[in-house]
Write a protein that holds these residues in place. Structure first.
Motif, PDB file in Angstrom:
ATOM      1  N   TRP A  41       0.832  -1.199   0.000  1.00 38.72           N
ATOM      2  CA  TRP A  41       0.000   0.000   0.000  1.00 38.72           C
ATOM      3  C   TRP A  41       0.872   1.257   0.000  1.00 38.72           C
ATOM      4  O   TRP A  41       0.545   2.251  -0.649  1.00 38.72           O
ATOM      5  CB  TRP A  41      -0.953   0.002   1.197  1.00 38.72           C
ATOM      6  N   ARG A  44       2.278   1.781  -3.487  1.00 37.58           N
ATOM      7  CA  ARG A  44       1.245   2.333  -4.373  1.00 37.58           C
ATOM      8  C   ARG A  44       0.972   3.799  -4.055  1.00 37.58           C
ATOM      9  O   ARG A  44       0.788   4.615  -4.954  1.00 37.58           O
ATOM     10  CB  ARG A  44      -0.046   1.518  -4.268  1.00 37.58           C
ATOM     11  N   TYR A  56      -6.161   6.349   1.359  1.00 41.95           N
ATOM     12  CA  TYR A  56      -5.347   5.784   2.439  1.00 41.95           C
ATOM     13  C   TYR A  56      -5.449   6.607   3.717  1.00 41.95           C
ATOM     14  O   TYR A  56      -5.365   6.063   4.810  1.00 41.95           O
ATOM     15  CB  TYR A  56      -3.902   5.630   1.991  1.00 41.95           C
ATOM     16  N   CYS A  60      -6.902   3.899   6.175  1.00 46.07           N
ATOM     17  CA  CYS A  60      -5.865   3.347   7.059  1.00 46.07           C
ATOM     18  C   CYS A  60      -5.016   4.451   7.674  1.00 46.07           C
ATOM     19  O   CYS A  60      -3.807   4.473   7.482  1.00 46.07           O
ATOM     20  CB  CYS A  60      -5.007   2.303   6.368  1.00 46.07           C
TER      21      CYS A  60
END
Length: 90
Positions: A41, A44, A56, A60
């Motif tokens: 992640w 990316r 994101y 997260c």
């Protein structure tokens, strides 16, 4: 998928993320060491920050904060902080 939930008559919807892009060779995958440490992640996010930062940051935030803290500690431990820079240039 959430946007199309009411428009598509399907009993199941499965998100595949960037899997097709990786298979087609249009996007690079994270290096193996990042894959082993569950940091795909982050790769990316660094590859497409404009497109992915909001996702994101909302999905997260704990991971983003944790990586920020790790980077901050790494910079401090190597002497790259503001104090070190100000000593070099003054």
């Amino acid at each position: 998928m959430a946007e199309h939930l009411g428009r598509i008559d399907a009993p199941v919807m499965i998100g595949v993320g960037a899997a097709f892009d990786f298979l087609a060779g249009t996007k690079r995958q994270a290096p193996e060491w990042m894959q082993r440490h569950a940091l795909e992640w982050l790769f990316r996010l660094c590859s497409e920050p404009r497109r992915l930062w909001r996702r994101y940051a909302t999905l997260c935030p704990i991971r983003v904060l944790a990586v920020s803290e790790l980077l901050r500690r790494a910079v401090r431990s190597r002497g790259f902080g503001h104090k070190a820079l100000s000593r070099e240039y003054h």
